[in-house]
Each structure stands twice: as C-alpha cells, then as structure tokens.
Design a protein around this motif. Structure first.
Motif, PDB file in Angstrom:
ATOM      1  N   GLY A  32      30.842  12.836 -19.269  1.00 35.77           N
ATOM      2  CA  GLY A  32      30.778  14.250 -18.910  1.00 35.77           C
ATOM      3  C   GLY A  32      29.388  14.841 -18.861  1.00 35.77           C
ATOM      4  N   PHE A  33      28.336  13.995 -19.030  1.00 40.88           N
ATOM      5  CA  PHE A  33      26.968  14.506 -19.033  1.00 40.88           C
ATOM      6  C   PHE A  33      26.071  13.679 -18.107  1.00 40.88           C
ATOM      7  CE2 PHE A  33      28.634  16.071 -23.060  1.00 40.88           C
ATOM      8  CZ  PHE A  33      28.225  17.401 -23.025  1.00 40.88           C
ATOM      9  N   TYR A  34      25.082  14.365 -17.557  1.00 39.57           N
ATOM     10  CA  TYR A  34      24.173  13.742 -16.603  1.00 39.57           C
ATOM     11  C   TYR A  34      22.884  13.260 -17.263  1.00 39.57           C
ATOM     12  CZ  TYR A  34      26.780  15.387 -12.512  1.00 39.57           C
ATOM     13  OH  TYR A  34      27.735  15.593 -11.538  1.00 39.57           O
ATOM     14  N   GLY A  35      22.357  12.167 -16.713  1.00 39.25           N
ATOM     15  CA  GLY A  35      20.968  11.772 -16.898  1.00 39.25           C
ATOM     16  C   GLY A  35      20.297  11.870 -15.545  1.00 39.25           C
ATOM     17  N   ASP A  36      19.000  12.177 -15.529  1.00 44.25           N
ATOM     18  CA  ASP A  36      18.319  12.411 -14.247  1.00 44.25           C
ATOM     19  C   ASP A  36      16.821  12.261 -14.450  1.00 44.25           C
ATOM     20  OD1 ASP A  36      17.315  13.444 -11.823  1.00 44.25           O
ATOM     21  OD2 ASP A  36      17.583  15.526 -12.477  1.00 44.25           O
ATOM     22  N   HIS A  37      16.262  11.156 -13.952  1.00 40.21           N
ATOM     23  CA  HIS A  37      14.804  11.134 -13.978  1.00 40.21           C
ATOM     24  C   HIS A  37      14.214  10.269 -12.888  1.00 40.21           C
ATOM     25  CE1 HIS A  37      13.798   7.523 -16.690  1.00 40.21           C
ATOM     26  NE2 HIS A  37      15.102   7.577 -16.782  1.00 40.21           N
ATOM     27  N   ALA A  38      12.893  10.316 -12.770  1.00 40.81           N
ATOM     28  CA  ALA A  38      12.228   9.779 -11.573  1.00 40.81           C
ATOM     29  C   ALA A  38      10.902   9.120 -11.933  1.00 40.81           C
ATOM     30  CB  ALA A  38      11.989  10.901 -10.562  1.00 40.81           C
ATOM     31  N   TYR A  39      10.493   8.210 -11.035  1.00 43.05           N
ATOM     32  CA  TYR A  39       9.223   7.494 -11.203  1.00 43.05           C
ATOM     33  C   TYR A  39       8.680   7.173  -9.817  1.00 43.05           C
ATOM     34  CZ  TYR A  39       5.889   4.234 -13.359  1.00 43.05           C
ATOM     35  OH  TYR A  39       4.753   3.603 -13.796  1.00 43.05           O
TER      36      TYR A  39
ATOM     37  N   GLY B 149       0.789  -1.222   0.000  1.00 38.11           N
ATOM     38  CA  GLY B 149       0.000   0.000   0.000  1.00 38.11           C
ATOM     39  C   GLY B 149       0.821   1.271   0.000  1.00 38.11           C
ATOM     40  N   ASP B 150       2.152   1.155   0.216  1.00 39.82           N
ATOM     41  CA  ASP B 150       3.025   2.324   0.110  1.00 39.82           C
ATOM     42  C   ASP B 150       3.122   2.774  -1.343  1.00 39.82           C
ATOM     43  OD1 ASP B 150       3.744   2.479   2.798  1.00 39.82           O
ATOM     44  OD2 ASP B 150       5.679   1.458   2.543  1.00 39.82           O
ATOM     45  N   ILE B 151       3.510   4.032  -1.526  1.00 41.58           N
ATOM     46  CA  ILE B 151       4.073   4.475  -2.799  1.00 41.58           C
ATOM     47  C   ILE B 151       5.468   4.993  -2.499  1.00 41.58           C
ATOM     48  CG2 ILE B 151       1.872   5.010  -3.911  1.00 41.58           C
ATOM     49  CD1 ILE B 151       2.461   8.010  -3.323  1.00 41.58           C
ATOM     50  N   ILE B 152       6.324   4.941  -3.490  1.00 48.60           N
ATOM     51  CA  ILE B 152       7.673   5.474  -3.289  1.00 48.60           C
ATOM     52  C   ILE B 152       8.187   6.136  -4.553  1.00 48.60           C
ATOM     53  CG2 ILE B 152       8.737   3.211  -3.741  1.00 48.60           C
ATOM     54  CD1 ILE B 152      10.884   4.245  -1.576  1.00 48.60           C
ATOM     55  N   SER B 153       8.547   7.413  -4.418  1.00 46.73           N
ATOM     56  CA  SER B 153       9.162   8.156  -5.513  1.00 46.73           C
ATOM     57  C   SER B 153      10.654   7.885  -5.500  1.00 46.73           C
ATOM     58  CB  SER B 153       8.891   9.654  -5.332  1.00 46.73           C
ATOM     59  OG  SER B 153       9.738  10.411  -6.171  1.00 46.73           O
TER      60      SER B 153
ATOM     61  N   GLU C  73       9.547  12.255 -13.725  1.00 43.66           N
ATOM     62  CA  GLU C  73      10.522  13.149 -14.370  1.00 43.66           C
ATOM     63  C   GLU C  73      11.089  12.505 -15.629  1.00 43.66           C
ATOM     64  OE1 GLU C  73      14.710  15.426 -13.133  1.00 43.66           O
ATOM     65  OE2 GLU C  73      13.971  13.747 -11.929  1.00 43.66           O
ATOM     66  N   HIS C  74      11.224  13.322 -16.682  1.00 48.21           N
ATOM     67  CA  HIS C  74      11.881  12.911 -17.923  1.00 48.21           C
ATOM     68  C   HIS C  74      12.936  13.935 -18.312  1.00 48.21           C
ATOM     69  CE1 HIS C  74      10.173   9.290 -19.548  1.00 48.21           C
ATOM     70  NE2 HIS C  74       8.935   9.744 -19.624  1.00 48.21           N
ATOM     71  N   ASP C  75      13.949  13.470 -19.045  1.00 47.66           N
ATOM     72  CA  ASP C  75      14.928  14.347 -19.687  1.00 47.66           C
ATOM     73  C   ASP C  75      14.477  14.574 -21.127  1.00 47.66           C
ATOM     74  OD1 ASP C  75      16.313  14.019 -17.320  1.00 47.66           O
ATOM     75  OD2 ASP C  75      17.712  12.546 -18.141  1.00 47.66           O
ATOM     76  N   VAL C  76      14.429  15.843 -21.529  1.00 48.60           N
ATOM     77  CA  VAL C  76      13.858  16.185 -22.832  1.00 48.60           C
ATOM     78  C   VAL C  76      14.766  17.176 -23.555  1.00 48.60           C
ATOM     79  CG1 VAL C  76      11.740  16.828 -24.021  1.00 48.60           C
ATOM     80  CG2 VAL C  76      11.623  16.108 -21.635  1.00 48.60           C
ATOM     81  N   ALA C  77      15.048  16.906 -24.827  1.00 44.10           N
ATOM     82  CA  ALA C  77      15.833  17.816 -25.663  1.00 44.10           C
ATOM     83  C   ALA C  77      14.919  18.509 -26.666  1.00 44.10           C
ATOM     84  CB  ALA C  77      16.920  17.043 -26.400  1.00 44.10           C
TER      85      ALA C  77
ATOM     86  N   THR D 277      13.337   7.145 -20.766  1.00 47.92           N
ATOM     87  CA  THR D 277      12.139   6.346 -21.031  1.00 47.92           C
ATOM     88  C   THR D 277      11.686   5.628 -19.768  1.00 47.92           C
ATOM     89  OG1 THR D 277      11.180   4.568 -22.374  1.00 47.92           O
ATOM     90  CG2 THR D 277      13.498   4.320 -21.762  1.00 47.92           C
ATOM     91  N   PHE D 278      10.381   5.440 -19.665  1.00 49.39           N
ATOM     92  CA  PHE D 278       9.841   4.566 -18.626  1.00 49.39           C
ATOM     93  C   PHE D 278       9.668   3.138 -19.167  1.00 49.39           C
ATOM     94  CE2 PHE D 278       7.524   8.524 -16.866  1.00 49.39           C
ATOM     95  CZ  PHE D 278       8.627   8.862 -16.091  1.00 49.39           C
ATOM     96  N   GLY D 279      10.126   2.899 -20.390  1.00 49.74           N
ATOM     97  CA  GLY D 279       9.909   1.612 -21.040  1.00 49.74           C
ATOM     98  C   GLY D 279      10.483   0.433 -20.273  1.00 49.74           C
ATOM     99  N   TYR D 280      11.658   0.610 -19.666  1.00 56.46           N
ATOM    100  CA  TYR D 280      12.268  -0.490 -18.913  1.00 56.46           C
ATOM    101  C   TYR D 280      11.466  -0.801 -17.652  1.00 56.46           C
ATOM    102  CZ  TYR D 280      16.176   0.290 -22.068  1.00 56.46           C
ATOM    103  OH  TYR D 280      16.950   0.434 -23.199  1.00 56.46           O
ATOM    104  N   ILE D 281      10.887   0.237 -17.056  1.00 58.56           N
ATOM    105  CA  ILE D 281       9.999   0.029 -15.906  1.00 58.56           C
ATOM    106  C   ILE D 281       8.777  -0.762 -16.347  1.00 58.56           C
ATOM    107  CG2 ILE D 281       8.490   1.195 -14.239  1.00 58.56           C
ATOM    108  CD1 ILE D 281      10.495   3.541 -14.290  1.00 58.56           C
ATOM    109  N   TYR D 282       8.177  -0.334 -17.457  1.00 61.05           N
ATOM    110  CA  TYR D 282       6.958  -0.992 -17.933  1.00 61.05           C
ATOM    111  C   TYR D 282       7.229  -2.432 -18.332  1.00 61.05           C
ATOM    112  CZ  TYR D 282       4.972   3.714 -18.065  1.00 61.05           C
ATOM    113  OH  TYR D 282       4.532   4.964 -17.729  1.00 61.05           O
ATOM    114  N   GLU D 283       8.399  -2.663 -18.935  1.00 62.43           N
ATOM    115  CA  GLU D 283       8.765  -4.026 -19.296  1.00 62.43           C
ATOM    116  C   GLU D 283       8.847  -4.904 -18.047  1.00 62.43           C
ATOM    117  OE1 GLU D 283      11.924  -5.934 -22.394  1.00 62.43           O
ATOM    118  OE2 GLU D 283      12.787  -4.680 -20.812  1.00 62.43           O
TER     119      GLU D 283
END
Length: 272
Positions: free
Chosen positions: A101-108, A88-92, A232-236, A247-253
């Motif tokens: 030299g570059f960051y990726g940063d996202h959340a679910y 019954g918990d949720i967790i961000s 959160e998504h990274d968008v160009a 992508t959230f695709g790996y989560i959905y998979e």
C-alpha cells in the motif's frame, strides 16, 4: 495537507523504497552502449514483480512503462524506446514501486561508458546538491530551506535549476503534500513535521533552467538542448532528522564504486 506516517508505515515505505533501489542496481549492471531503454524497462518490470511489488509508474496518469528514461537533454518523463544507448550518453532513470500500500520512488543519472568532463561534473554537482537539500529536511525547517540550499549550490556552479518540476510528499499515493521545489527562500513554505516522508529530487541543467514539453505529452527537454541530470531519494523525518529510506548502494555495488555519502542519514548500517 501533510500525511504523517507511523513508524510501522515508514518501515513499509522503506521496503518499497529498497525494492526501487535494488531495481536500479540491476539496471546499473545493464546500462552500456548498445542496450535500448525498452530492454532496461523490461528488466525493471520483471525485477519489481519478482519482489512482490507492482511497478509504480506503469499506468500512473496513463504513463505507458515501468521506467521514466531520459537521456542527455531530456530532463524527466522520457518514454522507453528501441533506440540503443551510445558511448558518451547520460541517462536519468526514475523508478517507482508499490508494495503493502506504499510507494517507493527514486532516480539516478547513469553515464553510458565514458562521458566528457563537463557532463561528469554536472552529474557530480547534482548528486551533491541532493544531499545538501536533505540536510535541510529537519524539524522546524521549511520547504523553502531545502529548495534554497539546492538552488544556491547548483547556481553557484553555473547550472540551471528547473522550476516547473518538483519533488513531493510520498506515501499511499505517489504524489502527496507538500511539493518540494529545488529553488526557494529560507523560512518560506510548509513546516516540516515528525513522521513525514518526501522525495527530494534535484533536476539540474547544464545551461538554462528553461524547459519544453514535447507532443507525446510526457517527454521534457532543456530549451537549449544541453544535458540535464536528476537524482532522487526517499527521506523520512525521524526524531527530528532526515533518514534515508532509499539507497544508491546497490548501484555502487554494481559499478564498483565506494562511497560513504549516505552514512550521515542512516541510524543503522545498510547491509547490501
């Protein structure tokens, strides 16, 4: 000052973003009642390092862990600990990685087992608001157009939009110009330009938009202790339009979910 990226730099950023995406996919397999956030944190750090990257949050501003883990009424920046998750918990879960030299940063925000209908709706609307905001990230629009779209969508559903915490530009630094609030007025703020990359991240509360910070200097919770969701998504900005780097695709998979929600923001089909 907005730091514009070349196409080559954007591709490097896509690689970093997808390492985060894959890490969240590994986490999705492990989120269940009885697991601790420290255990999930270890999984994430090992996976990021195994892919030739460095955990983006570990040591950043002296943060002590790889993941920000924020259950239930925690909004963001929760520190992993030994308390088991319960049904019954949720967790961000917010994750970053640094490579080339570059960051990726996202959340679910994950459901732990079965969650109640009201909380499920909060997660759905918050994630939908992310894409509502991304659609406004296009040439000649401004920061306020994204913030307004997210704010209206969430407030129309009766939710509180956090003011003190915002999205941001992304690149060789985790936090670059411009700040990307989830509230605002149309036509206000900095103008979007070709080649910029941002992290758009609605942080939405079931009740009041007001928050409080705890004595550890990191943990932030809703003032009324009602649940909060974060996506959160990274968008160009490429050819005048928003293109997802993450992508959230790996989560959905991992979770057995079918979704085409990201298709409009990709030129090429992502092969998982």
């Amino acid at each position: 000052m907005i730091v514009v990226k070349t196409r080559e730099e954007i591709e490097l950023m896509r690689e970093s973003a997808l390492i985060v995406s894959k890490t969240l996919g590994e986490i999705a397999k492990a989120v269940k009642p009885g697991v601790t956030t420290l255990q999930l944190d270890k999984i994430a750090e090992e996976h990021i390092r195994d892919h030739g990257a460095i955990p983006g949050f570990l040591g950043l501003y002296d943060f002590p862990n790889t993941l920000c883990m924020s259950p239930n009424s925690q909004v963001v920046h929760g520190i992993p600990n030994g308390t088991p998750l319960v049904e019954g918990d949720i967790i961000s879960i917010d994750c970053g990685a640094l490579k080339n030299g570059f960051y990726g940063d996202h959340a679910y925000t994950f459901a732990v087992g079965e969650i109640d209908v009201e909380t499920k709706k909060l997660l759905q609307v918050t994630k939908e608001s992310l894409y509502v905001g991304i659609r406004e990230f296009k040439i000649n629009n401004r920061v306020g157009d994204v913030g307004y779209a997210i704010q209206k969508y969430c407030e129309d559903h009766g939710y509180g939009v956090v003011r003190e915490l915002v999205g941001h530009g992304l690149g060789s630094k985790m936090h670059e110009d411009p700040e990307m609030p989830n509230y605002g007025k149309r036509g206000r703020g900095k103008k979007f330009i070709e080649g910029m990359v941002v992290a758009i991240e609605p942080m939405i509360n079931m009740g009041t938009h007001r928050i409080k910070q705890h004595r550890d200097g990191w943990t932030i919770t809703t003032l009324d202790n009602k649940p909060s969701a974060h996506f959160e998504h990274d968008v160009a900005l490429i050819d005048g339009k928003p293109e997802l780097l993450s992508t959230f695709g790996y989560i959905y998979e991992a979770l057995g979910i079918e979704s085409n929600e990201e298709e409009e923001f990709r030129k090429n089909t992502l092969v998982l």
